[in-house]
Design an enzyme around this catalytic site. Structure first.
Site, mmCIF file in Angstrom:
data_model
loop_
_atom_site.group_PDB
_atom_site.id
_atom_site.type_symbol
_atom_site.label_atom_id
_atom_site.label_comp_id
_atom_site.label_asym_id
_atom_site.label_seq_id
_atom_site.Cartn_x
_atom_site.Cartn_y
_atom_site.Cartn_z
ATOM 1 N N MET A 1 0.839 -1.217 0.000
ATOM 2 C CA MET A 1 0.000 0.000 0.000
ATOM 3 C C MET A 1 0.857 1.243 0.000
ATOM 4 O O MET A 1 0.611 2.201 -0.714
ATOM 5 C CB MET A 1 -0.903 -0.007 1.227
ATOM 6 C CG MET A 1 -1.676 1.296 1.415
ATOM 7 S SD MET A 1 -2.541 1.321 2.979
ATOM 8 C CE MET A 1 -3.335 2.904 2.904
ATOM 9 N N PHE A 386 -6.039 7.262 -2.840
ATOM 10 C CA PHE A 386 -5.309 7.526 -4.073
ATOM 11 C C PHE A 386 -3.884 7.962 -3.733
ATOM 12 O O PHE A 386 -3.669 8.843 -2.914
ATOM 13 C CB PHE A 386 -5.993 8.628 -4.882
ATOM 14 C CG PHE A 386 -7.247 8.180 -5.581
ATOM 15 C CD1 PHE A 386 -7.794 6.921 -5.361
ATOM 16 C CD2 PHE A 386 -7.882 9.019 -6.478
ATOM 17 C CE1 PHE A 386 -8.940 6.509 -6.010
ATOM 18 C CE2 PHE A 386 -9.032 8.630 -7.134
ATOM 19 C CZ PHE A 386 -9.572 7.366 -6.900
ATOM 20 N N GLU A 387 -2.923 7.360 -4.405
ATOM 21 C CA GLU A 387 -1.525 7.684 -4.185
ATOM 22 C C GLU A 387 -0.841 7.927 -5.523
ATOM 23 O O GLU A 387 -1.450 7.810 -6.591
ATOM 24 C CB GLU A 387 -0.832 6.554 -3.414
ATOM 25 C CG GLU A 387 -1.475 6.273 -2.062
ATOM 26 C CD GLU A 387 -0.767 5.173 -1.277
ATOM 27 O OE1 GLU A 387 0.394 4.870 -1.595
ATOM 28 O OE2 GLU A 387 -1.384 4.627 -0.346
ATOM 29 N N GLY A 388 0.456 8.251 -5.474
ATOM 30 C CA GLY A 388 1.250 8.381 -6.687
ATOM 31 C C GLY A 388 0.660 9.362 -7.676
ATOM 32 O O GLY A 388 0.383 10.506 -7.365
#
Length: 601
Positions: A1, A386-388
């Site tokens: 994650m 939400f990442e990146g």
């Protein structure tokens, strides 16, 4: 994650200069700079972020000089506004000392001027000249240093040119009689006596950006419930700002309800459950999740492609998780948790689940596919993780209150649609990284300036637009570089100070990218939980239980605060989030047991 993020690079030091000596003063000229030798302290001068002070050594002339110290993103700018004659030539001069020292004038009505020098350890004179515009009646003269540099010194500032034939205006005296009344869960009414000569007033609150009003009363909004705030007022006219009034304190009410947090206990523990995959922490069946966990986020619903908006969820394959339950057993366990008062959500994203809703078609597909998961498993709501590159500010948004970037606008629209579909009991949580939230204090909307990633602070418009729908925000206080707090100091992961500073920003509010006209309003304390890794295996920035407890003490009781002093006290802080339930079991349930012990089970 989660994945580590590189430490942030500092902005490159880039300066340009123009050095010009002004003409000799004419016989009728006068020195219009007020208190240019700083013999009357800082009278007439205003220094950014409290950066200026008067010293008695070293000095160039007289018995005093100005010493100003840059800190963080503040360059220690000290300025005053001077009345001048239109269409006239003026010479600005000063004696300075320091690594980088600037002298300039703005608002000239023609071409603003600035000059600089490097003169550590020795006094050097700076001069520049300008001509006022045909209708210019005042200019601002200033001196400042440079970011990340030591303190600089300024003395004997002069502004020589035609006397406008007017008496120099004086700043008003500090207002008196400040009172606070009518506190609600999110606002306080203030009133004070008029100050002679004032044209406006500034309301100051615990380090937040000032609120400017023209009358002698104001209602301060956007406050947190059950929190104590200190207020002061200053008076302003064309000559400058008065000292601040005596402070008055006020405490907001509890709010009498729990909007946006349906069915949660006063202090909640949130954990992610590895439902769709396996790793070294081992698989945990839904039925085996201990009762300590109040919100269980199923990790993860993942996209079929980055831009499709189509989200799918399935249980971990038996080949990876030999003890995985059947779908029917899983759904029954979800219902049992809900019957016990727990909330079970689908979490979308994670480290590998990149989602970009760049089109309205992707937005609509996101809504329909997430709804299908919620309906199939009988879930209570949605967690946005939400990442990146899921959020991008490539179009150059600079105001979090009015985003135009499609992936952000469409995400906000999609979540609002889901909230409207499922009604007030729909639980909405978010788990952004500090990079996407608190880093907006320095860099939001700054694009590639200094090499800074333009996604910094990209969650701010999403959080702001959904703040009335948001149940919980639990920023990941880990896998992060050092972040600057409201004290203009950098704080590092793994200790109480980092969590105190990051959480204080959310509960106090903060200017976005240093722009005090765009202050990100505080969240309610019951909307905020602190995100941490459960073990050293779960992510960089693991915090020992004793340090976690210090952070909770400081934020909820204002004790054990260490070096960082908060701008309020928030006993209603919702609680803690961790990655993850699985890693906590791997660590002998240390994280959840500490939470239960602190909040009495």
């Amino acid at each position: 994650m989660r994945r580590p993020l590189p430490l942030l690079t500092a902005a490159a030091l880039a300066v340009a200069a123009f050095l010009a000596a002004g003409p000799p003063a004419a016989a009728a000229d006068a020195d219009l700079a007020r208190n240019g030798g700083f013999e009357a302290g800082l009278d007439g001068w205003s220094c950014s972020a409290g950066s200026g002070a008067v010293v008695t050594t070293p000095v160039h002339g007289g018995s005093s000089a100005l010493k100003a110290t840059p800190a963080g993103q503040d360059n220690a700018r000290c300025a005053q506004t001077v009345t001048v004659k239109p269409d006239s030539t003026y010479t600005l001069g000063a004696w300075v000392q320091g690594a980088y020292v600037y002298l300039g004038a703005s608002g000239t009505g023609t071409t603003d001027v600035s000059t600089w020098t490097q003169t550590p350890g020795a006094w050097k004179q700076l001069n520049t000249s300008f001509r006022t515009g045909a209708s210019t009646t005042s200019v601002t003269i200033y001196t400042h240093g440079w970011y990340g540099q030591p303190a600089h010194l300024t003395d004997d500032v002069t502004l020589v040119g035609p006397d406008p034939g007017q008496t120099q205006p004086q700043p008003p005296a500090a207002p008196t009689g400040l009172t606070a009344s009518g506190a609600t869960a999110s606002s306080v009414n203030l009133a004070w006596a008029a100050a002679a000569g004032a044209t406006s007033y500034r309301v100051h609150r615990d380090g937040a950006a000032p609120l400017t009003v023209t009358g002698t009363s104001a209602t301060v909004t956007g406050l947190a419930a059950s929190a104590t705030y200190a207020f002061q007022v200053s008076a302003v006219n064309a000559a400058g700002e008065s000292p601040k009034s005596a402070a008055v304190s006020a405490t907001t009410t509890s709010g009498g309800g729990d909007p946006g947090n349906p069915g949660l206990p006063a202090h909640a523990l949130v954990g992610y459950l590895h439902a769709s995959f396996a790793n070294g922490s081992g698989y945990v069946r839904m039925a085996d999740v201990p009762a300590s966990w109040d919100v269980i986020n199923l990790a993860f619903g993942e996209p079929t492609s980055v831009t499709s908006g189509d989200i799918r969820f399935s249980l971990c394959p038996a080949s990876e998780c030999p003890n995985v339950e059947t779908p029917a057993e899983f759904k029954a366990a979800v219902k049992a948790k809900q019957a016990a008062g727990k909330k079970v959500l689908i979490s979308i994203g994670g480290q590998n689940g990149q989602v970009q809703l760049a089109t309205t078609a992707a937005r609509d597909t996101f809504v329909s596919s997430v709804s299908k998961i919620i309906d199939e498993y009988g879930l209570d709501g949605l967690d946005i993780d939400f990442e990146g590159h899921s959020l991008s500010l490539a179009t150059g948004d600079t105001d979090f209150r009015a985003p135009t970037t499609p992936v952000i606008v469409n995400l906000i629209s999609a979540v609002k649609t889901l909230k409207a579909k499922y009604g007030p009991d729909f639980v909405l949580t978010m788990a952004p990284e500090t990079f996407f939230v608190q880093l907006g204090y320095q860099y939001y909307g700054s694009g590639p300036w200094g090499g800074q990633d333009p996604r910094a602070g990209a969650y701010l418009p999403v959080i702001h637009a959904l703040r009335d729908d948001l149940t919980l925000l639990h920023v990941q206080d880990y896998n992060s570089g050092s972040i600057m707090g409201l004290d203009n100091q950098y704080h590092s992961m793994g200790g109480a100070d980092f969590h105190i500073a990051m959480t204080d920003m959310l509960l106090t509010g903060f200017p976005v990218a240093g722009n005090t006209a765009r202050v990100f309003p505080p969240l309610r304390p019951e909307q905020v939980a602190i995100g941490l890794p459960a073990t050293t295996n779960a992510g960089n920035g693991h915090t020992p239980p004793a340090e976690v407890n210090k952070a909770l003490d400081c934020l909820t009781k204002k004790t054990s605060c260490g070096t960082y002093q908060t701008h309020g006290t928030w006993p209603a802080l919702r609680g803690l989030m961790t990655w993850s339930v699985n890693w906590d079991r791997f660590g002998g349930w240390e994280f959840s047991r500490n939470f239960d012990a602190y909040f009495g089970g």
